[in-house]
Design an enzyme around this catalytic site. Structure first.
Site, short mmCIF file in Angstrom:
data_model
loop_
_atom_site.label_atom_id
_atom_site.label_comp_id
_atom_site.label_asym_id
_atom_site.label_seq_id
_atom_site.Cartn_x
_atom_site.Cartn_y
_atom_site.Cartn_z
N GLY A 147 -7.68 5.08 7.99
CA GLY A 147 -8.38 4.95 9.25
C GLY A 147 -7.70 3.97 10.19
O GLY A 147 -7.74 4.14 11.41
N ALA A 148 -7.03 2.95 9.63
CA ALA A 148 -6.44 1.90 10.45
C ALA A 148 -4.93 1.85 10.42
O ALA A 148 -4.31 1.29 11.32
CB ALA A 148 -7.00 0.53 10.03
N SER A 149 -4.31 2.44 9.39
CA SER A 149 -2.85 2.35 9.30
C SER A 149 -2.28 3.62 8.66
O SER A 149 -3.01 4.42 8.07
CB SER A 149 -2.42 1.13 8.48
OG SER A 149 -2.83 1.26 7.12
N THR A 150 -0.99 3.78 8.80
CA THR A 150 -0.29 4.89 8.15
C THR A 150 1.00 4.35 7.56
O THR A 150 1.62 3.42 8.11
CB THR A 150 0.01 6.04 9.13
OG1 THR A 150 0.62 7.12 8.42
CG2 THR A 150 0.92 5.60 10.27
N GLN A 151 1.40 4.89 6.39
CA GLN A 151 2.58 4.41 5.68
C GLN A 151 3.53 5.56 5.37
O GLN A 151 3.08 6.67 5.08
CB GLN A 151 2.21 3.75 4.34
CG GLN A 151 1.52 2.41 4.47
CD GLN A 151 0.07 2.50 4.89
OE1 GLN A 151 -0.36 1.85 5.84
NE2 GLN A 151 -0.70 3.33 4.20
N GLU B 43 0.83 -1.20 0.00
CA GLU B 43 0.00 0.00 0.00
C GLU B 43 0.87 1.26 0.00
O GLU B 43 0.62 2.21 -0.75
CB GLU B 43 -0.92 -0.01 1.21
CG GLU B 43 -2.06 0.98 1.13
CD GLU B 43 -3.11 0.77 2.22
OE1 GLU B 43 -3.87 1.72 2.47
OE2 GLU B 43 -3.17 -0.33 2.80
#
Length: 510
Positions: A214-218, A172
């Protein structure tokens, strides 16, 4: 003598008619050959469909590119976007039959946009992101059930269904990096770029990518000096004839929604009466939260306790500094097995170059009016602090058209973004100037789907462009032949018409 004269006159007229017909034929032939050879060729266009099954909703994107490619990679453009009604697919684990119903409208739209002759060769791919990764953490059986329903639904359409998978956080992040660099023209030279995006930016190097869901950051960027330090955090790509090795890491449970759940689960532990005074919400704001909802997500499991109440009340106090302090307690910075880490022991090489921040980074900062101009780090802190200090009554009155749930969380989300960038990723007041908050670039969405489609075109064989109907040598020969034919016919007719007596005398003498 009279008979001979009539005969000569008859012959002259017939010769002129024949020459006239020859001229017409030659002109028609020249026009036909010229038009058929020089008409604009229809490009051999390919199409692809990517469905982004995100945490809050699913979006369908249709892309097109010329089959002949550029250095083995397609020049891809987004031609259509369709948002699937309803929440993300992970929410349908109990009623998977709804998935097919929800996808119908957008898939039917794809049928109309893509020419029917291209349907069978058009690849379709669905990538499920952070919410499905969380569901898989909670129950692999439930996640498999949802994905099986997706596969059944998409297999029924007349396209070339390639599969549906839960993409990793690394993928992602990396595909998002490909997207923004492609749209900014950092892979191939483009004649025109958006002035508001490109002005003052050095395009000789690639941008880093900052993605927040909403659930993760990259976080993803090129820094090839440190590939051996933590090789599991690097991914190789080959795009437009050049190799790239990018650092990328995805922090699951650190998207803005799941971070809020973590913070609430952490803070409620010290409450004995079911009242949580929360500085990340505006003063005057109140909300009842079920403890069962709080512990429903795998992200809050580490804070799970037996509480003396089934519900608790959030009472906002609206204080930026206290809110940030509460958020920073979620970042474990006490342990780092490398010489430099982001947080929670994850290696982070030194930041390099400019960064494009998109998805929730953009939407939140855009609401807070921090994207329309270059705002310093100090000014961003001041503006978010000022917003958080406003009462809930004033905020509701100022933004009556905004959804109340989203509106109530902008103070937290803005504070979290600053905390993540400054304390999690270690941006300084100087490197803050290199962050560009991006929504759309040249009409295309930033995010992983376009990057995925670009990478996929590397695996689709290139095809030759449609050729003209005549080869160059045949075209030149026919043009010369019919031009010569036309010239001879015109010269002969001109000669006969201007020297009739001479021709007649020659005929008589013979």
């Amino acid at each position: 003598f009279e008979d001979i004269k009539n005969f000569v006159s008859f012959c002259s007229r017939n010769i002129l008619v024949i020459l006239g017909i020859s001229c017409v034929i030659a002109v028609i032939a020249l026009i036909a050959v010229g038009i058929s050879h020089n008409k604009a060729l229809t490009h051999n266009v390919k199409y692809g469909i990517v469905l982004d099954a995100g945490s809050s909703h699913t979006s369908l994107y249709i892309y097109s590119w010329r089959a002949e490619k550029e250095n083995d990679t397609g020049i891809v453009q987004q031609i259509e976007e369709c948002k699937v009604a309803g929440p993300g697919i992970s929410k349908y684990f109990k009623k998977t039959h709804y998935i097919s119903i929800k996808l119908t409208k957008c898939m039917d739209r794809a049928r109309k946009v893509i020419p029917m002759s291209k349907h069978q060769e058009t690849p379709v791919y669905l990538g499920a992101g952070e919410d499905m990764r969380l569901l898989r953490m909670e129950s692999e059986q439930l996640a498999d059930r949802v994905m099986a329903a997706v596969i059944r639904s998409l297999s029924d359409y007349p396209f070339n269904f390639q599969g549906a998978t839960i993409i990793s956080g690394q993928e992602e992040g990396a595909y998002g990096w490909i997207t923004i660099n492609y749209l900014l023209g950092n892979f191939i030279q483009k004649s025109k770029w958006l002035k508001e995006v490109s002005e003052g930016i050095n395009h000789k190097k690639t941008f880093g990518a900052l993605d927040l869901g909403g659930a993760s950051t990259q976080i993803t960027f090129v820094n090839e000096k440190y590939t051996l330090v933590s090789p599991e955090n690097f991914l190789p790509f080959r795009l437009y004839g050049k190799d790239y090795n990018v650092y990328t890491h995805s922090f699951l449970c650190y998207g803005k929604d799941q971070t809020l759940w973590q913070k609430l689960a952490k803070d409620i532990q010290v409450s004995s009466d079911g009242i949580l005074s929360d500085p990340c919400f505006h003063s005057g704001y109140e909300k009842i939260v079920n403890v069962s909802d709080l512990y429903k997500t795998p992200c809050t499991k580490r804070f799970k306790r037996t509480l003396p109440f089934d519900q608790f009340k959030i009472q906002g106090t609206g204080n930026y500094e206290q809110c940030q302090q509460s958020i920073l307690e979620l970042f474990n910075t006490s342990y780092c097995p490398y010489y430099q880490c982001a947080f929670n022991g994850i290696f982070l090489p030194p930041l390099q170059g400019s960064f494009g921040a998109f998805s929730a980074f953009y939407f939140v900062m855009d609401f807070l009016n921090l994207t329309s101009e270059k705002v310093s780090q100090e000014e961003a802190i001041r503006r978010i602090g000022s917003f958080c200090s406003q009462s809930w009554k004033v905020v509701k009155t100022s933004f009556p058209e905004v959804d109340k749930k989203q509106l109530s969380e902008y103070c937290f989300s803005g504070t979290y973004i600053l905390s993540l960038l400054l304390h999690g990723y270690h941006f300084t007041s100087n490197s803050w100037e290199n962050i560009y908050f991006m929504g759309k670039i040249r009409g295309a969405n930033t995010g992983w789907p376009l990057g995925y489609m670009l990478n996929l075109t590397n695996m689709i064989p290139a095809e030759q462009p449609f050729s003209p109907p005549l080869s160059h040598s045949t075209y030149m020969f026919l043009m010369f032949f019919f031009s010569l034919m036309l010239a001879i016919a015109i010269i002969t007719a001109f000669y006969i018409l201007n020297n009739p007596s001479y021709v007649w005398e020659e005929m008589i003498q013979q």
